[in-house]
Design a protein around this motif. Structure first.
Motif, PDB file in Angstrom:
ATOM      1  N   GLN A  61      -2.526  -1.723   7.077  1.00  0.00           N
ATOM      2  CA  GLN A  61      -3.881  -1.422   6.657  1.00  0.00           C
ATOM      3  C   GLN A  61      -4.077  -1.967   5.252  1.00  0.00           C
ATOM      4  N   PRO A  62      -5.321  -2.275   4.904  1.00  0.00           N
ATOM      5  CA  PRO A  62      -5.559  -2.821   3.566  1.00  0.00           C
ATOM      6  C   PRO A  62      -5.252  -1.834   2.444  1.00  0.00           C
ATOM      7  N   LYS A  63      -5.147  -0.571   2.768  1.00  0.00           N
ATOM      8  CA  LYS A  63      -4.866   0.416   1.716  1.00  0.00           C
ATOM      9  C   LYS A  63      -3.431   0.256   1.185  1.00  0.00           C
ATOM     10  N   LEU A  64      -3.175   0.850   0.005  1.00  0.00           N
ATOM     11  CA  LEU A  64      -1.864   0.743  -0.633  1.00  0.00           C
ATOM     12  C   LEU A  64      -1.018   1.955  -0.276  1.00  0.00           C
ATOM     13  N   ASN A  65       0.180   1.717   0.222  1.00  0.00           N
ATOM     14  CA  ASN A  65       1.081   2.836   0.511  1.00  0.00           C
ATOM     15  C   ASN A  65       1.956   3.100  -0.714  1.00  0.00           C
ATOM     16  N   PRO A  66       2.574   4.303  -0.812  1.00  0.00           N
ATOM     17  CA  PRO A  66       3.445   4.590  -1.958  1.00  0.00           C
ATOM     18  C   PRO A  66       4.571   3.560  -2.060  1.00  0.00           C
ATOM     19  N   GLN A  67       4.975   3.249  -3.265  1.00  0.00           N
ATOM     20  CA  GLN A  67       6.079   2.344  -3.580  1.00  0.00           C
ATOM     21  C   GLN A  67       5.764   0.878  -3.299  1.00  0.00           C
ATOM     22  N   GLN A  68       4.506   0.572  -2.912  1.00  0.00           N
ATOM     23  CA  GLN A  68       4.200  -0.831  -2.621  1.00  0.00           C
ATOM     24  C   GLN A  68       3.733  -1.533  -3.891  1.00  0.00           C
ATOM     25  N   PRO A  69       4.081  -2.823  -4.026  1.00  0.00           N
ATOM     26  CA  PRO A  69       3.593  -3.564  -5.198  1.00  0.00           C
ATOM     27  C   PRO A  69       2.114  -3.892  -5.048  1.00  0.00           C
TER      28      PRO A  69
END
Lengths: 457, 386
Positions: B225-233
């Motif tokens: 998904q275009p959203k940012l997940n935890p720990q992602q750059p």
């Protein structure tokens, strides 16, 4: 003009012999398609492709590409669903209800109308499934034992819809196929091509026109018609429950089931007339699909149009009579609010223009008929639009009011559904007999014994 | 060449003639005969003296079965297997079950009627019937009517039947024979190849869709998904981190800052805000067993379960530990001591105080006075020690 209505007009005009009827109906199957056919097919195929591309985008990027958003969560996809299911209803009405009512004129148009039912339900079925956003998980809609030990909610109208539409599709398909078996046998016996003969033999199941079989066959046909009749009424009733069982003003009304059924027959007949006008011309079936048949269908359109008009009026009356403020607001908002344009398109197309069918001259005029039935198709699409969108776009919380506009993807998918429908219709006209050969033969002049029942020598 | 006779067929041109022919055939006593017509001719069943079709019984039985099955399924799922109150309806909400019951009834009755008719009444599919591909069949398929008297009839006599049919003035007579050699179209190489291809394609497509396709975009259960997940750059921020540190001085919900962090000196100002109630002690026990017991032992004796992977802590029953104030123990859990780390991020404030209460219980139990025993005996009704 004096017309003698005491005498029923013959179901088949032109005193055709049995062999001539067969030739006429089977000719499109025996000849190679011409250039016009391919032009028509390429147009409908292009529409289908537009829809497919829009769907592919919708699945890849998610259905956020559509205009649906709070507060209008049910929008064009559901409008299209109800529209197509409604189109389908004419076919079953013609094939089952008119059969039970012993209306001989149905024979010429029943096969085509049934085919349109099946194609329309296919188009309809697409929309709820794609509206879930993950159509490959559609299996979750069915009750099956699973490791989550979860079951579907049998008290939900949406689940009733799953059962109603799938049953409707299956029964329509079976009914259609049963009607086709003797025709497959006839085609098998007249064709000279080996491949065609193999295909027809498989589908005819080895039918040999035996009177011992005809007896069971007629019984089965009657039983199926008896089932299809309440079924067709139940399907649009249940579709209307999707709205009526909710507690939203504008949806929560007891008039919805009969109103939806009348609307479905109305739009379905309009679509059947739209298509049959072309088919009878292109395939020279004017003697089998006669002007009398078209006139009768136009009468049905007039009658059901009046019923729909009555429902429009009654909704307003009940809104006023109930004294419920929210209800009154919704209806005034419908007719004079931001979607007034849609409301008045609906009223003029569905109630005002069909009034021309009071005149015999207009009922029997192809150009007038074409204009009116196309307007009815447009009007009925807008009816569903008005019901769905205007009830939702101004909900109980004024801060969340919004003006819903479909996006280009919504419209592309709608075009695609028309593409699918007409592609299937066009393919059908060249691959199967568009008129039931055996049924039309049976109502031709001199086809039945002079001494009915054969009591005399 | 010895052809086996199936029957003799006579063709007629009009429906009146076929009605008459059918009647005469019945009168002549033939039983194994059939009438063929391109469409159902009115009155032919009466002329042939056919019994009414029994097809309706199949419809009735399967229709009722459909109703019963649908109702049973809904009853079992909604009232027995997973009862759930929906919209204030009873578990067995009959009115809400009617639509599905009706649909299933219609579906089952229709399918049973059609399948029953085709397989049981017609014995179809039957494309190798001797009547197929005869001139006779071609004619009755189009616009003629015909009678066939079969050789298996007990009154069948070729010359007599021929004479009888001729007396009906047919337009033609035809002898119908069984095909000379029996053919098994099912065993034809073409058909077998077709089946094999169908099987291979079906299994291939099934394997692909279940094992490959479902793990591709966009079928991957919304994994991408275009959203940012935890720990992602993230390229959006200069430091390249997707996660942001909160603004200085931000306090998380329900979090009360601990001002004595890093101080060695126990603070006497910390007061235990919780009474050692039963619930509080239960909570303390649970948390103690989860977080403290691996090193301190189930009863605080310092008997670690870690088998030397981490140094054993001293017993909680030493006089030093017993003399700690509640605030001191709380401080040690929050701040850590020597090599014991801080548990502030794992154990909430309330839970820490509950653990303190529980440790007090352990300490008192290990160093019980005789007066304690009397209280216990009084409460449990046990007088073993007396």
């Amino acid at each position: 003009m004096n017309i003698d209505y005491s005498q029923e007009a013959p179901a088949i005009a032109g005193r055709l012999s049995l062999a001539e009827i067969e030739e006429l109906v089977a000719r499109p199957l025996d000849t190679k398609p011409d250039r016009k056919y391919f032009i028509a097919l390429s147009i409908s195929g292009s529409l289908l492709l537009i829809g497919a591309v829009c769907l592919a985008f919708s699945f890849y990027y998610g259905i956020g590409l559509w205009g649906n958003n709070q507060p209008v969560g049910w929008a064009v996809p559901i409008v299209n669903f109800v529209f197509w299911v409604g189109i389908g209803h004419a076919g079953t009405l013609i094939s089952a209800i008119l059969f039970l009512l012993r209306q001989k004129w149905r024979t010429g148009i029943a096969r085509f109308a049934e085919a349109m039912t099946i194609f329309a339900v296919m188009c309809a079925g697409i929309f709820p499934v794609i509206h879930t956003g993950r159509p490959w998980l559609a299996g979750y809609l069915l009750p099956y034992p699973n490791q989550h030990s979860l079951w579907v909610n049998f008290t939900s109208p949406l689940l009733w819809d799953v059962f109603a539409v799938s049953t409707y599709f299956t029964v329509s398909l079976v009914f259609w196929y049963i009607g086709l078996i003797p025709d497959f046998a006839t085609l098998r016996d007249r064709t000279t091509s080996k491949i065609k003969k193999t295909i027809y033999s498989i589908f005819s199941l080895g039918w040999r026109h035996s009177s011992r079989h005809w007896q069971h066959y007629e019984k089965a046909y009657m039983l199926l018609a008896g089932f299809a009749t309440p079924l067709v009424l139940s399907v649009h009733t249940i579709v209307s429950f999707d709205f009526a069982v909710s507690i939203l003003p504008g949806w929560h009304t007891t008039i919805f089931p009969p109103y939806f059924v009348a609307g479905a027959i109305f739009s379905g007949f309009a679509m059947v007339v739209t298509v049959l006008v072309f088919v009878r011309k292109i395939f020279n079936l004017e003697n089998i699909i006669t002007m009398d048949h078209l006139e009768k269908m136009n009468k049905v359109i007039l009658a059901t149009g009046m019923m729909v008009g009555y429902a429009y009026g009654m909704e307003f009356f009940i809104a006023w009579y109930s004294g419920v403020q929210a209800e009154q607001f919704v209806f005034i908002n419908r007719a004079f609010g931001p979607y007034a344009w849609a409301y008045w398109i609906m009223v003029s197309c569905n109630v005002i223009f069909p009034q021309l069918f009071w005149f015999r001259k207009f009922r029997r005029s192809i150009p007038v008929m074409m204009v009116i039935v196309i307007l009815v198709n447009v009007g009925m699409w807008f009816e569903r639009f008005v019901i769905t969108v205007t009830s939702l776009h101004r909900d109980f919380l004024p801060s969340s009011w919004a003006y819903y506009t479909p996006t280009i993807f919504d419209m592309g998918i709608l075009l695609g559904s028309f593409g699918l429908f007409f592609t299937l219709v066009i393919l059908f006209t060249k691959s199967l007999p568009v008129v039931s050969i055996s049924e039309v033969k049976a109502v031709a002049e001199g086809a039945q014994p002079t001494h009915h029942g054969g009591h005399h020598e | 060449m010895n052809k086996r006779l199936f029957g003799i067929a006579a063709l007629f041109k009009t429906p009146d003639e076929i009605i008459r022919a059918a009647k005469k055939t019945v009168e002549a006593g033939y039983q194994k005969y059939d009438v063929h017509s391109p469409y159902p001719v009115h009155g032919i069943d009466r002329a042939m003296k056919l019994k009414p079709s029994k097809l309706g019984f199949i419809t009735l039985v399967f229709g009722l079965t459909g109703s019963a099955l649908a109702l049973l399924l809904m009853y079992w799922t909604m009232s027995v297997d997973y009862p759930m109150i929906i919209g204030g309806k009873p578990f067995f909400a009959l009115p809400a079950f009617i639509p599905v019951t009706f649909e299933v009834t219609v579906l089952l009755a229709t399918l049973a009627t059609v399948i029953g008719m085709i397989t049981f009444f017609f014995r179809f599919p039957e494309n190798d019937h001797p009547l197929h591909d005869t001139e006779y069949m071609k004619k009755v398929s189009r616009d003629h009517f015909g009678v066939v008297i079969e050789a298996s009839d007990k009154h069948f006599d070729e010359s007599k039947v021929r004479e009888f049919l001729s007396s009906l003035h047919p337009i033609s007579l035809e002898e119908i024979y069984y095909s000379e050699k029996e053919t098994y179209p099912v065993l034809e190489p073409k058909f077998v190849t077709f089946l094999v291809v169908v099987a291979l394609v079906t299994s291939g497509v099934t394997y692909f869709s279940l094992n490959k396709l479902l793990y591709m975009q966009p079928f991957t259960w919304m994994m991408e998904q275009p959203k940012l997940n935890p720990q992602q750059p993230s390229t959006l921020f200069a430091d390249g981190f997707g996660m942001r540190t909160p603004v200085q001085g931000t306090v998380a919900r329900g979090f009360i800052p601990y001002p004595y962090m890093g101080q060695n000196n126990p603070t006497e100002v910390l007061q235990n805000p919780f009474l050692p109630t039963k619930e509080n002690l239960k909570l303390g026990e649970a948390k103690y067993l989860t977080f403290c017991s691996p090193c301190h032992g189930n009863f605080g004796d310092g008997d670690s379960r870690l088998r030397g992977q981490f140094p054993n802590p001293p017993s909680l029953h030493s006089s030093r530990a017993r003399e700690f104030s509640d605030g001191m123990i709380y401080h040690i859990i929050t701040n850590g001591q020597n090599i014991m780390p801080s548990y502030a991020s794992q154990i909430t404030r309330e839970e820490r105080w509950a653990i303190v209460n529980y440790i007090r219980v352990l300490q008192r139990a290990k160093n019980a006075k005789s007066s304690d025993l009397q209280v216990v005996n009084k409460e449990t009704g046990n007088n073993a020690s007396n």
